[in-house]
Design a protein around this motif. Structure first.
Motif, PDB file in Angstrom:
ATOM      1  N   ILE A   1       0.673  -0.931  -0.032  1.00  0.00           N
ATOM      2  CA  ILE A   1       0.063  -0.210   0.176  1.00  0.00           C
ATOM      3  C   ILE A   1       0.892   1.372   0.003  1.00  0.00           C
ATOM      4  CG2 ILE A   1      -1.482   2.018   0.975  1.00  0.00           C
ATOM      5  CD1 ILE A   1      -2.926  -1.162   2.635  1.00  0.00           C
ATOM      6  N   ILE A   2       0.992   2.246  -1.117  1.00  0.00           N
ATOM      7  CA  ILE A   2       1.443   3.778  -1.524  1.00  0.00           C
ATOM      8  C   ILE A   2       0.580   4.460  -0.842  1.00  0.00           C
ATOM      9  CG2 ILE A   2       2.820   4.714  -2.601  1.00  0.00           C
ATOM     10  CD1 ILE A   2       3.793   2.372  -4.182  1.00  0.00           C
ATOM     11  N   SER A   3       0.832   5.058  -0.009  1.00  0.00           N
ATOM     12  CA  SER A   3      -0.151   5.642   0.432  1.00  0.00           C
ATOM     13  C   SER A   3       0.264   7.383   0.945  1.00  0.00           C
ATOM     14  CB  SER A   3      -1.470   5.809   2.045  1.00  0.00           C
ATOM     15  OG  SER A   3      -1.984   6.769   2.175  1.00  0.00           O
ATOM     16  N   VAL A   4      -0.358   8.085  -0.159  1.00  0.00           N
ATOM     17  CA  VAL A   4       0.658  10.286   0.020  1.00  0.00           C
ATOM     18  C   VAL A   4      -0.303  10.312   0.043  1.00  0.00           C
ATOM     19  CG1 VAL A   4       1.891  11.421  -2.183  1.00  0.00           C
ATOM     20  CG2 VAL A   4       2.037   8.658  -2.224  1.00  0.00           C
ATOM     21  N   GLY A   5       0.486  11.832   0.446  1.00  0.00           N
ATOM     22  CA  GLY A   5      -0.564  12.618   0.918  1.00  0.00           C
ATOM     23  C   GLY A   5       1.014  13.991   1.065  1.00  0.00           C
ATOM     24  N   TYR A   6      -0.058  15.059   2.626  1.00  0.00           N
ATOM     25  CA  TYR A   6       1.187  16.243   2.492  1.00  0.00           C
ATOM     26  C   TYR A   6       0.162  16.515   4.100  1.00  0.00           C
ATOM     27  CZ  TYR A   6      -2.002  19.091   0.043  1.00  0.00           C
ATOM     28  OH  TYR A   6      -3.375  19.840  -0.508  1.00  0.00           O
ATOM     29  N   SER A   7       0.682  17.423   4.472  1.00  0.00           N
ATOM     30  CA  SER A   7       0.508  17.693   6.297  1.00  0.00           C
ATOM     31  C   SER A   7      -1.051  18.967   6.424  1.00  0.00           C
ATOM     32  CB  SER A   7       1.336  18.291   6.468  1.00  0.00           C
ATOM     33  OG  SER A   7       1.999  19.774   6.138  1.00  0.00           O
TER      34      SER A   7
ATOM     35  N   PRO B   1     -11.833  29.785   0.471  1.00  0.00           N
ATOM     36  CA  PRO B   1     -11.058  28.761  -0.021  1.00  0.00           C
ATOM     37  C   PRO B   1     -10.707  27.681   0.683  1.00  0.00           C
ATOM     38  CG  PRO B   1     -10.341  30.819   1.854  1.00  0.00           C
ATOM     39  CD  PRO B   1     -12.462  30.778   1.103  1.00  0.00           C
ATOM     40  N   HIS B   2     -10.178  27.105  -0.116  1.00  0.00           N
ATOM     41  CA  HIS B   2      -9.563  25.556   0.988  1.00  0.00           C
ATOM     42  C   HIS B   2      -8.535  25.980   1.628  1.00  0.00           C
ATOM     43  CE1 HIS B   2      -9.234  21.376   1.684  1.00  0.00           C
ATOM     44  NE2 HIS B   2      -8.287  21.408   1.692  1.00  0.00           N
ATOM     45  N   PHE B   3      -8.090  25.841   3.075  1.00  0.00           N
ATOM     46  CA  PHE B   3      -7.429  27.156   4.320  1.00  0.00           C
ATOM     47  C   PHE B   3      -6.558  27.126   3.776  1.00  0.00           C
ATOM     48  CE2 PHE B   3     -12.479  28.106   5.240  1.00  0.00           C
ATOM     49  CZ  PHE B   3     -12.518  29.272   5.093  1.00  0.00           C
ATOM     50  N   GLU B   4      -5.801  25.870   3.447  1.00  0.00           N
ATOM     51  CA  GLU B   4      -4.764  26.124   4.226  1.00  0.00           C
ATOM     52  C   GLU B   4      -3.144  27.140   2.898  1.00  0.00           C
ATOM     53  OE1 GLU B   4      -3.423  22.392  -0.157  1.00  0.00           O
ATOM     54  OE2 GLU B   4      -5.274  22.135   1.864  1.00  0.00           O
TER      55      GLU B   4
ATOM     56  N   LEU C   1       0.514  25.743   6.128  1.00  0.00           N
ATOM     57  CA  LEU C   1      -0.404  26.119   7.581  1.00  0.00           C
ATOM     58  C   LEU C   1      -1.424  24.805   6.945  1.00  0.00           C
ATOM     59  CD1 LEU C   1      -0.026  29.752   8.977  1.00  0.00           C
ATOM     60  CD2 LEU C   1       0.567  27.674   9.815  1.00  0.00           C
ATOM     61  N   ASP C   2      -1.659  24.364   8.064  1.00  0.00           N
ATOM     62  CA  ASP C   2      -2.744  23.228   7.599  1.00  0.00           C
ATOM     63  C   ASP C   2      -4.666  23.702   7.307  1.00  0.00           C
ATOM     64  OD1 ASP C   2      -4.461  21.178   7.764  1.00  0.00           O
ATOM     65  OD2 ASP C   2      -3.553  20.134   9.603  1.00  0.00           O
TER      66      ASP C   2
ATOM     67  N   LYS D   1      -4.008  27.406  16.880  1.00  0.00           N
ATOM     68  CA  LYS D   1      -3.732  28.381  15.464  1.00  0.00           C
ATOM     69  C   LYS D   1      -3.186  27.177  14.586  1.00  0.00           C
ATOM     70  CE  LYS D   1      -0.939  32.490  15.761  1.00  0.00           C
ATOM     71  NZ  LYS D   1       0.486  33.305  15.098  1.00  0.00           N
ATOM     72  N   PRO D   2      -4.048  27.271  13.285  1.00  0.00           N
ATOM     73  CA  PRO D   2      -3.867  26.002  12.223  1.00  0.00           C
ATOM     74  C   PRO D   2      -2.282  25.813  12.241  1.00  0.00           C
ATOM     75  CG  PRO D   2      -4.788  27.879  10.381  1.00  0.00           C
ATOM     76  CD  PRO D   2      -4.111  28.142  12.329  1.00  0.00           C
ATOM     77  N   ARG D   3      -2.543  23.417  12.406  1.00  0.00           N
ATOM     78  CA  ARG D   3      -0.479  23.157  12.796  1.00  0.00           C
ATOM     79  C   ARG D   3      -0.111  23.944  11.407  1.00  0.00           C
ATOM     80  NH1 ARG D   3      -3.740  17.291  12.602  1.00  0.00           N
ATOM     81  NH2 ARG D   3      -4.635  18.604  11.378  1.00  0.00           N
TER      82      ARG D   3
END
Length: 674
Positions: free
Chosen positions: A41-47, A256-259, A310-311, A404-406
């Motif tokens: 399983i290769i699971s790709v994402g970001y913070s 927005p997508h707030f990141e 920022l998340d 605050k966002p992460r």
């Protein structure tokens, strides 16, 4: 804790306490899959990815789902920002399977890494069902998976390959039809493309800005200014704290997508700085000031480096993670904070149906110029602007009390170099020394922490550790930054760094195809080579590299550099059908037109004179210079003590020097088509 506890990536560390037996992407993890003959399983994402967090909570933190993954699979978590090469290759796989790209990206592959199934977000029940079916198939009918993997792998290799087209130099006449085609998709109400979600795509507008000014296309220039104004009016842009979010989910740049990503803000600082030179719009200057302040205060590491993101999510008042919780407002909040000015505030920031988001929350957005609102309310624009600043300060102070966002606190070389370039561009537009100081500090940080004594770059830096062998994007953007620093300082140490890095790229990345691979020859190969040739939210590393080669080819009289760049550019632009995906290539292509000039400024006041020129919009002029004798081939034998001399050149053939700025500017304007 699983093996991710040993990583530095904030995204991987977020998964370190999952019951899934996660491993990081490395040779040992891949070898384990082969040795145990298990699917991967290769699971790709970001913070900062919202749906990545949702899937983690639903499935990866769930004991039932984890049990299935642990029994039948070797599970590998990938931070796409650390490993863009892995992400790119497996994203192609999902698209070839007929799926849509996005994150989280989840792939199931054979033990040798060849994919057999994939997609993006899956609810827990679907996730478990698919995994159990795949595990059963691999146990009972492995030949079916092997056969499909072979066909899919061939497809991935085919779409990953690049081919240099040997053809005559392309004519600049190919541009008008592409622009005409592009214009069909314009949103003439809010700017940008007529669809949602809306991404900023800064390089699209850098190209349009140059094309519009050079070809005197006033309608296109108006569209660029419409887009930049609407993006700046809020929602997507955080008018309270500065900085842009990654994209808007609607047509009007509102929600927005707030990141907030470093790479977006870096490029937008460059774009708004360049646009200011053309329009002198004070709004653009305000955007640059607010964005750079945000980057320094919220993403700066205090040593010249910048964190990644920022998340989108943060804890709301009840302690629940919610997207946008840090940024949105209720009417009650605003009435309490703004007080007697609430009615005027509501008119400026649309506390009405236009500015409403959901669940009683508003996202601040303007849709009219402050001058218009000021006149309607019998105020001067200066007075309304002063009140607007007061309101924003009050909201900022109130917002600082929230959770605050992460923060993703890794420093990526490529993104940092883009931000450093943004500071150089801001310095060029506004002449503020603090911008140049930040750019120099940034370059010093990257070179000090991410450049090894052997001459290779590292991609990521965190907590005193430089990790992951650098990608082409790291070299391309750092070269771009140090060239820019040379052009404002005329300190040749920056050019020497650029040339050294460029020669390293030819050694480690240049391919027989005539393009540069994304990963170095010293890296463990993936199931297919990756050549980054399409410009996206970040320009393709090959297109950035082509621009670098054009500049260094002139300055160092390196014919090989220039010829390589020209072949790359001509090979790409002759087949462009969808211009938004090749805008940086088209921008470099315009550098091959007859409008382009080279300018050498030689004399004791060269740096100060260059600073004046940099405040003008002169994208057709490559500027170099020196305050003393120089061995740089482009400047050789051009310095005369006590004189300020301007040499205007075209294709390395120079006119007799002139001695005043006015004469030089006049020649540049007359000789070009501006």
């Amino acid at each position: 804790m699983n093996e991710l506890i040993n990583e530095t990536s904030p995204y991987l560390l977020q998964h370190a306490a999952n019951p899934v037996h996660w491993k990081a992407w490395n040779a040992n993890s891949l070898a384990t899959a082969k040795n145990e003959d298990k699917l991967i399983i290769i699971s790709v994402g970001y913070s900062a990815c919202h749906w990545c967090h949702v899937m983690e909570h639903d499935s990866f933190e769930d004991v039932e789902a984890a049990a299935v993954m642990n029994e039948h699979f070797i599970s590998i978590k990938v931070d796409r920002e650390e490993r863009p090469d892995v992400d790119a290759v497996y994203m192609k796989a999902v698209q070839l399977m007929g799926g849509n790209g996005g994150w989280p990206l989840n792939i199931v592959a054979l033990p040798d890494g060849r994919p057999v199934w994939g997609g993006t977000y899956f609810p827990k029940k679907d996730w478990i069902d698919y995994l159990e079916q795949l595990a059963a198939m691999y146990k009972n009918e492995p030949d079916k998976l092997l056969e499909y993997a072979g066909r899919l792998h061939n497809g991935i290799q085919s779409v990953s390959a690049v081919q240099m087209k040997e053809s005559p130099a392309a004519s600049q006449d190919l541009l008008p039809p592409l622009i005409k085609k592009w214009k069909r998709n314009f949103d003439h109400d809010f700017g940008g493309m007529a669809r949602s979600p809306k991404f900023m795509m800064p390089n699209n507008y850098q190209f349009m800005l140059r094309y519009a000014t050079e070809k005197n296309d006033t309608k296109l220039l108006d569209f660029v200014n419409l887009t930049l104004t609407k993006m700046a009016y809020g929602g997507l842009f955080d008018t309270v704290g500065g900085g842009f979010s990654r994209y808007s989910v609607d047509m009007k740049w509102h929600v927005p997508h707030f990141e907030k990503m470093l790479y977006d803000n870096a490029q937008l600082v460059s774009l708004y700085s360049e646009a200011y030179k053309v329009s002198a719009n004070p709004l653009y200057k305000e955007i640059v000031q607010k964005t750079t302040k945000f980057v320094i205060s919220e993403l700066g590491n205090g040593r010249g480096g910048f964190y990644s993101a920022l998340d989108a999510d943060s804890l709301d008042a009840s302690g629940k993670l919610e997207e946008g919780a840090f940024y949105v407002w209720t009417i009650a909040d605003l009435q309490r904070i703004i007080g007697t000015d609430f009615e005027l505030f509501s008119e400026v920031f649309n506390i009405n149906d236009f500015g409403y988001w959901e669940k009683g929350h508003y996202v601040l957005i303007q849709n009219r110029p402050t001058a218009e609102i000021a006149a309607k309310n019998n105020l001067s624009e200066t007075e309304l602007h002063a009140r607007k600043i007061e309101w924003e300060h009050s909201l900022f102070s109130e917002r600082e009390k929230r959770n605050k966002p992460r923060l993703d606190d890794k420093c990526l070389t490529s993104w940092n170099a883009m931000m450093g370039k943004g500071f150089v561009d801001a310095y060029k537009a506004f002449g503020d020394q603090s911008y140049l100081d930040m750019a120099v500090a940034n370059a010093d940080f990257i070179i000090g922490e991410c450049l090894s004594t052997e001459g290779n770059l590292f991609h990521s830096y965190k907590a005193g550790r430089s990790t992951i062998n650098g990608y082409l994007e790291d070299y391309a953007h750092l070269i771009d930054l140090v060239i820019a620093l040379y052009q404002v300082s005329f300190e040749e140490k920056w050019l020497q760094t650029a040339k050294s890095l460029t020669d390293h790229c030819f050694q480690e990345f240049y391919d027989q195809s005539g393009f540069f691979t994304f990963t170095s020859k010293r890296d463990q190969p993936l199931i297919a080579q990756h050549f980054e040739t399409e410009d996206n939210v970040i320009p393709a590393s090959n297109s950035v590299m082509a621009g670098n080669l054009l500049t260094l080819g002139v300055l160092y009289s390196e014919t090989h550099y220039e010829e390589t760049a020209k072949k790359m550019i001509n090979s790409i632009v002759t087949d462009v059908d969808y211009p938004p995906a090749f805008s940086n290539w088209l921008l470099q292509f315009m550098r091959l037109s007859d409008a382009n000039r080279e300018l050498a400024i030689c004399g004791p006041d060269a740096v100060q004179m260059a600073a004046v020129l940099h405040q003008q919009y002169l994208p057709h002029v490559l500027i170099a210079g020196t305050t003393s004798d120089s061995n740089l081939p482009f400047l050789s034998n051009r310095f005369e003590a006590g004189k300020n001399l301007f040499y205007i050149c075209r294709n390395k053939t120079c006119q007799l020097p002139v001695e005043t700025m006015e004469e030089a500017v006049e020649q540049l304007k007359i000789n070009a088509v501006f």
